[in-house]
Design a protein around this motif. Structure first.
Motif, PDB file in Angstrom:
ATOM      1  N   TRP A  29      11.186  -3.700  -1.476  1.00  0.00           N
ATOM      2  CA  TRP A  29       9.824  -4.200  -1.004  1.00  0.00           C
ATOM      3  C   TRP A  29       9.972  -5.532  -0.965  1.00  0.00           C
ATOM      4  CZ3 TRP A  29       6.570  -6.218  -5.282  1.00  0.00           C
ATOM      5  CH2 TRP A  29       5.412  -6.418  -4.976  1.00  0.00           C
ATOM      6  N   SER A 111       3.993   3.528  -4.094  1.00  0.00           N
ATOM      7  CA  SER A 111       5.145   4.393  -3.608  1.00  0.00           C
ATOM      8  C   SER A 111       5.236   5.654  -3.804  1.00  0.00           C
ATOM      9  CB  SER A 111       6.479   3.432  -4.147  1.00  0.00           C
ATOM     10  OG  SER A 111       7.734   4.266  -3.659  1.00  0.00           O
ATOM     11  N   ILE A 270      14.576  -2.109   7.740  1.00  0.00           N
ATOM     12  CA  ILE A 270      13.246  -2.483   8.009  1.00  0.00           C
ATOM     13  C   ILE A 270      13.065  -3.498   9.243  1.00  0.00           C
ATOM     14  CG2 ILE A 270      11.365  -3.960   6.819  1.00  0.00           C
ATOM     15  CD1 ILE A 270      12.346  -2.531   4.227  1.00  0.00           C
ATOM     16  N   ILE A 288       5.636  -3.574   3.616  1.00  0.00           N
ATOM     17  CA  ILE A 288       6.205  -2.085   3.426  1.00  0.00           C
ATOM     18  C   ILE A 288       4.896  -1.110   3.538  1.00  0.00           C
ATOM     19  CG2 ILE A 288       6.697  -0.360   1.820  1.00  0.00           C
ATOM     20  CD1 ILE A 288       9.252  -1.736   1.364  1.00  0.00           C
ATOM     21  N   LEU A 292       5.042  -0.996   7.902  1.00  0.00           N
ATOM     22  CA  LEU A 292       6.068   0.141   7.999  1.00  0.00           C
ATOM     23  C   LEU A 292       5.424   1.570   8.373  1.00  0.00           C
ATOM     24  CD1 LEU A 292       8.945   0.058   5.529  1.00  0.00           C
ATOM     25  CD2 LEU A 292       8.976  -0.299   8.010  1.00  0.00           C
TER      26      LEU A 292
END
Ligand code: PFF
Length: 461
Positions: A29, A111, A270, A288, A292
């Motif tokens: 992260w 998460s 990423i 993230i 993402l």
């Protein structure tokens, strides 16, 4: 008769557990977004330098203190010096562990919650980061969701630590760490094979030195401390379950290698995906959770990869939260003679309660600030920018000036006889790094953290 203290079943068990502590939200992260904000490759080079000349020497020192004393951080210092000051350094580490766990589990909870968002296909409802950010804000804005996920994640952490060093932490790490590697490599391959992904690789590996300022160096060092779980006794505690037959230098090197490798693989995974879908790499902490999910909607088989990604992020976080919980547990088991089960239930629940204000910083308490920080941001600042570097500085000073480098080397040799036979220069390099380089450089970071350096730099501007 006193019960025998717990220990690791094998050297591999120790390495996987310690790598599990190191590899966490900090790698997957934080690392990518810090790289993104600091211009990519040039930052990475500085970061690698910091890891090599400060991170590795301090990690080695922490593990060695723990292994020599076979105690928690407070007991370790008490065993190695008569000076009354040092056990307080261990105490500060345990306090830092408690505080970090309380907010870390909040982010870990997101998460975990995102695994279910991914399964439900929520990401496919939006195609801009703004829409994804709104969704993120509505989830974290929901008190029940955010506190609920915190509770779930703390329960998972408690469950593993409850079963002890070998049956809980070691066994859990032996299953979770290989799973993490495999899942991350799958996601990375997906990233590399995306059209236009190579731009992400250039961003990561072709340095633009104009982006580097003195503050970038300090940022790199701070990231190094957090990612290697240094400065608060986590590595000391894990080292305390290690046998004198195992080599501290080689284990430390492997832990640093794995941690760095995972950060780089996460970066590749990423940024290739972010660049190939034309997203902004310098999105910051939201990279993230905002960027993402949109990347996944644009990628073939994105549904599957989004689930895999948030599972692996949760695993990485879990192997870190158990190490934080273990620092507190070891202290109460060793020093206060509590039963492991009791510490886990009492302190797990207390950490959950203490984590609630951090969770509420995203909703009910979002306007409540102290020195301009929300409670969540303030706790991150106090621990990551002050307590960890201060702990690291004191540990380096302890090894270099208090314990006595001659005694240190005797301990270091145990389990590492071969290394000593082959060459002595590596040990001498380590001594110089821990005695001179680490204390001075960490001191500079601390000045920066407390804002003093920024003021000095402003005077010169
Ligand atoms: N190293 C962890 C990460 O990179 O996410 C964070 C951490 C875990 C810091 C355990 C400190 C610690 F004791």
């Amino acid at each position: 008769m006193e019960k025998k203290r717990e220990n690791w079943g094998s050297k591999t068990g120790f390495i996987l557990a310690a790598a599990g502590s190191a590899i966490g939200l900090g790698n997957i992260w934080r690392f990518p977004y810090v790289v993104g904000e600091n211009g990519g490759a040039a930052f990475i080079i500085l970061y690698l330098l910091c890891i090599a000349i400060i991170g590795l020497p301090v990690l080695l020192g922490e593990v060695l203190i723990g292994r020599t004393a076979q105690r928690n951080p407070v007991g370790s210092f008490r065993a190695l010096t008569k000076l009354k000051f040092w056990p307080y350094v261990g105490g500060m580490g345990i306090a830092a562990g408690f505080i970090i766990l309380s907010y870390y589990a909040v982010v870990a909870g997101w998460s975990f919650g995102y695994i279910f968002e991914a399964i439900a296909g929520s990401f496919f409802e939006f195609n801009t980061p703004d829409a994804a950010a709104n969704h993120f804000n509505s989830l974290t804005g929901n008190v029940y969701w955010i506190v609920g996920m915190l509770a779930v994640f703390m329960s998972l952490t408690m469950l593993i630590v409850y079963f002890g060093v070998q049956k809980g932490i070691e066994r859990g790490s032996k299953i979770m760490m290989p799973a993490l590697f495999i899942l991350l490599i799958i996601v990375m391959i997906r990233g590399i094979t995306m059209e236009g992904g190579s731009e992400g690789l250039s961003f990561l590996f072709e340095p633009d030195w104009s982006k580097i300022t003195p503050l970038t160096f300090l940022e790199a060092l701070g990231q190094g401390f957090f990612t290697l779980s240094l400065g608060m006794g986590a590595m000391m505690t894990y080292g305390s379950y290690m046998s004198v037959k195992d080599s501290v230098p080689s284990s430390s090197l492997q832990i640093v290698f794995l941690d760095t490798l995972i950060a780089l693989i996460a970066g590749v995974a990423i940024f290739t995906a972010v660049f190939s879908t034309g997203m902004n790499p310098s999105e910051g902490p939201g990279l993230i959770f905002h960027t993402l999910p949109v990347v996944f909607t644009k990628m073939t088989s994105g549904f599957l990869f989004s689930i895999i990604f948030f599972i692996l992020l949760s695993i990485a976080a879990l192997t870190s939260t158990i190490s934080l919980m273990e620092v507190i547990t070891a202290y109460y088991v060793d020093e206060r003679k509590w039963k492991r089960h009791k510490v886990v239930v009492v302190f797990g629940s207390l950490t959950f309660l203490f984590g609630i204000p951090s969770a509420l910083s995203f909703n009910l308490l979002s306007n409540f600030t102290i020195f301009g920080f929300t409670i969540f941001d303030l706790l991150i600042y106090i621990t990551a920018n002050i307590m960890l570097p201060l702990g690291g500085l004191l540990i380096a000073i302890f090894i270099g000036y208090v314990w006595g480098l001659d005694k240190v080397v005797v301990e270091l040799k145990k389990g590492a006889e071969k290394l000593f036979e082959r060459s002595h220069w590596r040990v001498n390099v380590w001594k110089v790094l821990i005695k001179y380089f680490a204390p001075v450089l960490i001191f500079i970071v601390l000045l920066h953290s407390t804002g003093i350096l920024r003021k000095i730099l402003n005077i010169f501007n």
